[in-house]
Write a protein that holds these residues in place. Structure first.
Motif, PDB file in Angstrom:
ATOM      1  N   ASP A 168      18.585 -24.892  16.820  1.00 41.12           N
ATOM      2  CA  ASP A 168      18.338 -26.281  16.430  1.00 41.12           C
ATOM      3  C   ASP A 168      19.636 -26.957  15.986  1.00 41.12           C
ATOM      4  O   ASP A 168      19.614 -28.014  15.364  1.00 41.12           O
ATOM      5  N   ALA A 169      20.777 -26.338  16.293  1.00 43.55           N
ATOM      6  CA  ALA A 169      22.066 -26.862  15.844  1.00 43.55           C
ATOM      7  C   ALA A 169      22.351 -28.231  16.450  1.00 43.55           C
ATOM      8  O   ALA A 169      22.022 -28.506  17.609  1.00 43.55           O
ATOM      9  N   THR A 170      22.964 -29.091  15.645  1.00 42.19           N
ATOM     10  CA  THR A 170      23.408 -30.399  16.139  1.00 42.19           C
ATOM     11  C   THR A 170      24.587 -30.188  17.093  1.00 42.19           C
ATOM     12  O   THR A 170      25.468 -29.382  16.836  1.00 42.19           O
ATOM     13  N   VAL A 171      24.564 -30.917  18.200  1.00 40.18           N
ATOM     14  CA  VAL A 171      25.597 -30.749  19.226  1.00 40.18           C
ATOM     15  C   VAL A 171      26.313 -32.078  19.464  1.00 40.18           C
ATOM     16  O   VAL A 171      25.664 -33.114  19.612  1.00 40.18           O
ATOM     17  N   LEU A 172      27.635 -32.018  19.499  1.00 39.81           N
ATOM     18  CA  LEU A 172      28.456 -33.185  19.832  1.00 39.81           C
ATOM     19  C   LEU A 172      29.076 -32.933  21.205  1.00 39.81           C
ATOM     20  O   LEU A 172      29.852 -31.994  21.382  1.00 39.81           O
ATOM     21  N   VAL A 173      28.711 -33.759  22.174  1.00 35.57           N
ATOM     22  CA  VAL A 173      29.205 -33.600  23.547  1.00 35.57           C
ATOM     23  C   VAL A 173      30.366 -34.564  23.760  1.00 35.57           C
ATOM     24  O   VAL A 173      30.201 -35.779  23.636  1.00 35.57           O
ATOM     25  N   LEU A 174      31.529 -34.021  24.074  1.00 37.54           N
ATOM     26  CA  LEU A 174      32.739 -34.816  24.234  1.00 37.54           C
ATOM     27  C   LEU A 174      33.193 -34.796  25.689  1.00 37.54           C
ATOM     28  O   LEU A 174      33.068 -33.783  26.371  1.00 37.54           O
ATOM     29  N   GLU A 182      25.302 -36.944  29.429  1.00 40.06           N
ATOM     30  CA  GLU A 182      23.849 -37.057  29.226  1.00 40.06           C
ATOM     31  C   GLU A 182      23.114 -35.960  29.984  1.00 40.06           C
ATOM     32  O   GLU A 182      22.074 -35.476  29.534  1.00 40.06           O
ATOM     33  N   LEU A 183      23.634 -35.538  31.124  1.00 40.20           N
ATOM     34  CA  LEU A 183      23.032 -34.453  31.888  1.00 40.20           C
ATOM     35  C   LEU A 183      23.012 -33.166  31.054  1.00 40.20           C
ATOM     36  O   LEU A 183      22.028 -32.427  31.043  1.00 40.20           O
ATOM     37  N   PHE A 184      24.108 -32.907  30.332  1.00 41.69           N
ATOM     38  CA  PHE A 184      24.164 -31.749  29.448  1.00 41.69           C
ATOM     39  C   PHE A 184      23.163 -31.903  28.299  1.00 41.69           C
ATOM     40  O   PHE A 184      22.489 -30.934  27.925  1.00 41.69           O
ATOM     41  N   ALA A 185      23.081 -33.086  27.732  1.00 43.40           N
ATOM     42  CA  ALA A 185      22.155 -33.316  26.620  1.00 43.40           C
ATOM     43  C   ALA A 185      20.718 -33.051  27.045  1.00 43.40           C
ATOM     44  O   ALA A 185      19.941 -32.397  26.334  1.00 43.40           O
ATOM     45  N   GLN A 186      20.335 -33.551  28.225  1.00 43.28           N
ATOM     46  CA  GLN A 186      18.978 -33.332  28.725  1.00 43.28           C
ATOM     47  C   GLN A 186      18.722 -31.853  28.997  1.00 43.28           C
ATOM     48  O   GLN A 186      17.637 -31.336  28.686  1.00 43.28           O
ATOM     49  N   ALA A 187      19.709 -31.175  29.569  1.00 49.62           N
ATOM     50  CA  ALA A 187      19.547 -29.751  29.872  1.00 49.62           C
ATOM     51  C   ALA A 187      19.379 -28.932  28.596  1.00 49.62           C
ATOM     52  O   ALA A 187      18.557 -28.010  28.538  1.00 49.62           O
ATOM     53  N   ALA A 239      11.152 -39.609  18.221  1.00 50.08           N
ATOM     54  CA  ALA A 239      11.745 -38.307  18.551  1.00 50.08           C
ATOM     55  C   ALA A 239      11.247 -37.196  17.633  1.00 50.08           C
ATOM     56  O   ALA A 239      11.733 -36.064  17.730  1.00 50.08           O
ATOM     57  N   HIS A 240      10.297 -37.474  16.746  1.00 48.64           N
ATOM     58  CA  HIS A 240       9.784 -36.474  15.800  1.00 48.64           C
ATOM     59  C   HIS A 240       9.341 -35.220  16.548  1.00 48.64           C
ATOM     60  O   HIS A 240       8.609 -35.287  17.531  1.00 48.64           O
ATOM     61  N   LYS A 241       9.816 -34.076  16.098  1.00 46.51           N
ATOM     62  CA  LYS A 241       9.566 -32.754  16.687  1.00 46.51           C
ATOM     63  C   LYS A 241      10.374 -32.528  17.965  1.00 46.51           C
ATOM     64  O   LYS A 241      10.370 -31.419  18.513  1.00 46.51           O
ATOM     65  N   GLY A 242      11.060 -33.569  18.442  1.00 43.48           N
ATOM     66  CA  GLY A 242      11.826 -33.442  19.675  1.00 43.48           C
ATOM     67  C   GLY A 242      13.316 -33.620  19.440  1.00 43.48           C
ATOM     68  O   GLY A 242      13.855 -33.194  18.413  1.00 43.48           O
ATOM     69  N   THR A 243      13.991 -34.269  20.396  1.00 47.26           N
ATOM     70  CA  THR A 243      15.444 -34.429  20.368  1.00 47.26           C
ATOM     71  C   THR A 243      15.821 -35.906  20.436  1.00 47.26           C
ATOM     72  O   THR A 243      15.267 -36.640  21.260  1.00 47.26           O
ATOM     73  N   LEU A 244      16.753 -36.305  19.586  1.00 47.29           N
ATOM     74  CA  LEU A 244      17.304 -37.661  19.616  1.00 47.29           C
ATOM     75  C   LEU A 244      18.718 -37.579  20.170  1.00 47.29           C
ATOM     76  O   LEU A 244      19.577 -36.907  19.595  1.00 47.29           O
ATOM     77  N   ILE A 285      21.549 -34.631  19.289  1.00 44.04           N
ATOM     78  CA  ILE A 285      22.643 -34.404  20.233  1.00 44.04           C
ATOM     79  C   ILE A 285      23.368 -35.736  20.370  1.00 44.04           C
ATOM     80  O   ILE A 285      22.737 -36.754  20.658  1.00 44.04           O
ATOM     81  N   ALA A 286      24.657 -35.740  20.109  1.00 41.47           N
ATOM     82  CA  ALA A 286      25.451 -36.970  20.200  1.00 41.47           C
ATOM     83  C   ALA A 286      26.514 -36.805  21.275  1.00 41.47           C
ATOM     84  O   ALA A 286      26.931 -35.685  21.595  1.00 41.47           O
ATOM     85  N   ALA A 287      26.937 -37.924  21.848  1.00 43.56           N
ATOM     86  CA  ALA A 287      27.962 -37.873  22.890  1.00 43.56           C
ATOM     87  C   ALA A 287      28.909 -39.055  22.739  1.00 43.56           C
ATOM     88  O   ALA A 287      28.503 -40.128  22.266  1.00 43.56           O
ATOM     89  N   THR A 288      30.152 -38.846  23.119  1.00 46.16           N
ATOM     90  CA  THR A 288      31.136 -39.937  23.069  1.00 46.16           C
ATOM     91  C   THR A 288      32.318 -39.610  23.971  1.00 46.16           C
ATOM     92  O   THR A 288      32.623 -38.442  24.213  1.00 46.16           O
ATOM     93  N   ASN A 289      32.952 -40.666  24.480  1.00 43.74           N
ATOM     94  CA  ASN A 289      34.208 -40.488  25.216  1.00 43.74           C
ATOM     95  C   ASN A 289      35.390 -40.915  24.353  1.00 43.74           C
ATOM     96  O   ASN A 289      36.518 -41.006  24.826  1.00 43.74           O
ATOM     97  N   ARG A 290      35.111 -41.182  23.074  1.00 40.07           N
ATOM     98  CA  ARG A 290      36.159 -41.614  22.160  1.00 40.07           C
ATOM     99  C   ARG A 290      36.629 -40.441  21.296  1.00 40.07           C
ATOM    100  O   ARG A 290      35.913 -39.446  21.124  1.00 40.07           O
TER     101      ARG A 290
END
Length: 464
Positions: A168-174, A182-187, A239-244, A285-290
């Motif tokens: 359940d770890a928070t993930v930062l996709v860079l 977003e493809l990684f986040a969905q997977a 997103a309760h019980k799921g992923t944001l 799960i968060a993502a950024t190109n910055r």
């Protein structure tokens, strides 16, 4: 100077503004109504000036009367003066020389189009999620199967993503724009214990700042004029019980960063206008190109939120660092679009593949996909692809002639080309940094890349 001149100048200025400006006295009589107000509300000055404004609007829908009652100004407040109208309103009381209240002035910026586009985007996203879920129910597949490539760079990232997906770890996709964050986040979501719950995506760069709070936390019935009488849940509740998934998280305004951090720490939210906390159990799960670390140093991103999101991070490599995947990716996209448009699959020879490996693909996989679609659409059945390949390729790829002979599109061919391109890129960056006296912002602008991308390349080439 003629004493009348300043008054005429002010009237001219107010008439020229894009914002609707209205002034009423304490009895509700309209004393000023500019041209923008005419256009937005379709009410002419001759119709409304000198008339009671309640003839045209419901009293409860007017910010002017609320400010007249409280004598407290409001600034950039989201407001609905009509059921089909969305504005950002600033309303202030007006006093005479003796400090006596004589009226109020409202300045309204029309954001109706933006709101409707956002609602349409949200609705479309929901429908796509439903469709995707139906497909998944009919046939089980590896959630990471859509991520194509067999290079060491991408397979290592996939291995790490699969490990963290089960937690359940928070993930930062860079990663750069177009690399498939977003493809990684969905997977990750689809390979997690929450796979049967909702995956809610929020594009932080596409939501107007004034709507962030209501989009994330929702609102209670009657929270503001024009609000849904039943209230509305925010994305965090959905997103309760799921992923944001917080895409482009680097675009979050600072004030919303504080509220988001509190919600993540307390695992509860308050709807706008609500007094009762609502528990939320979500995975982020968060993502950024910055470059968030640089933004933290510059005071543009909160350090505590950064470390809250940075529990586990994935660095998605740009396409220029996984050139050996181009052949597989391109063939996948050509087959996809040939099937979609019911056309012949264009065949590419080694000469054309050499061009692809020489090009840096700054738009990453998104650019390669677009190229493949363009190639399929423009290619005529029976036509020799080598005759038209140059016309389809980006101009920068023309440095390598299509007449060059390359044995095969295998790693030995393009590894040297990639190495040569990287050496050239490194020297170019060094030259621009010298030219701009090591000013990273100016250097990134001259190179035509994002500043975050420049920092990544500086680190890659040992120039940081």
């Amino acid at each position: 100077m003629n004493n009348y001149f300043p008054i005429r100048a002010l009237e001219t200025l107010l008439a020229a503004l894009d914002e609707a400006i209205s002034i009423i006295d304490t009895d509700g009589i309209v004393v000023y109504w500019n041209r923008a107000a005419e256009n937005i509300y379709n009410i002419s000055q001759s119709e409304i000036i000198g008339k009671d404004i309640q003839t045209f609007f419901q009293r409860a829908d007017l910010m002017n009367f609320k400010v007249l009652a409280s004598e407290e100004p409001v600034y950039d407040l989201y407001h609905q003066p009509r059921h089909d109208m969305h504005v950002l309103v600033t309303t202030v009381p007006i006093y005479d020389e003796e400090k006596k209240l004589i009226g109020s002035m409202s300045v309204e910026k029309n954001i109706t189009t933006t709101i409707k586009l956002n609602e349409k985007l949200s609705s479309t996203s929901t429908e796509l999620q439903k469709l995707k879920k139906k497909i998944q129910e009919t046939q089980y597949q590896d959630p990471f199967h859509r991520i194509k490539g067999s290079s060491i760079a991408i397979t290592n990232v996939i291995k790490l993503a699969k490990k963290v997906a089960k937690t359940d770890a928070t993930v930062l996709v860079l990663g750069e724009s177009g690399t498939g964050k977003e493809l990684f986040a969905q997977a990750i979501h689809e390979d997690s214990l929450r796979k049967n719950e909702a995956f809610i995506a929020v594009n932080c760069g596409a939501i107007p700042q004034a709507l962030f709070e209501s989009e994330l936390f929702g609102y209670e019935p009657g929270a503001y004029t024009g609000a849904d009488k039943n209230g509305k849940p925010g994305k965090m509740e959905l997103a309760h019980k799921g992923t944001l998934f917080l895409d482009e998280v680097g675009e979050l305004p600072l004030d919303m960063q504080v509220k988001l951090l509190r919600a993540l720490q307390e695992k509860e939210i308050y709807r706008i206008g609500g007094q009762k906390p609502r528990k939320v159990d979500i995975r982020i799960i968060a993502a950024t190109n910055r470059n968030l670390e640089m933004m933290v140093r510059e005071g543009l991103f909160r350090e505590d939120l950064f470390y809250r999101l940075h529990v586990f991070h994935l660095d998605i490599p740009p396409l220029c660092e996984r050139m050996e995947d181009i052949f597989e990716l391109l063939n996948t996209f050509l087959n996809e679009y040939a099937s979609k448009y019911k056309k012949e699959i264009p065949s590419l020879k080694a000469e054309q593949m050499a061009m692809f490996y020489a090009y840096s693909w700054p738009g990453n996989i998104r650019e390669l996909r677009n190229f493949a679609e363009r190639l399929v659409v423009l290619h005529e059945e029976g036509e020799r692809i080598e005759e038209t390949a140059m016309a389809f390729l980006p101009k920068e790829a023309g440095a390598i002639s299509s007449s060059q002979t390359v044995a095969s599109p295998l790693p030995p061919v393009y590894t040297s080309l990639a190495e040569e391109r990287q050496l050239t890129e490194k020297e170019k960056i060094k030259q621009i940094l010298e030219k701009t006296y090591n000013n990273k912002t100016l250097a990134a602008k001259e190179l035509g890349i994002a500043r975050s991308t420049l920092y990544q390349k500086l680190k890659k080439y040992g120039l940081a």
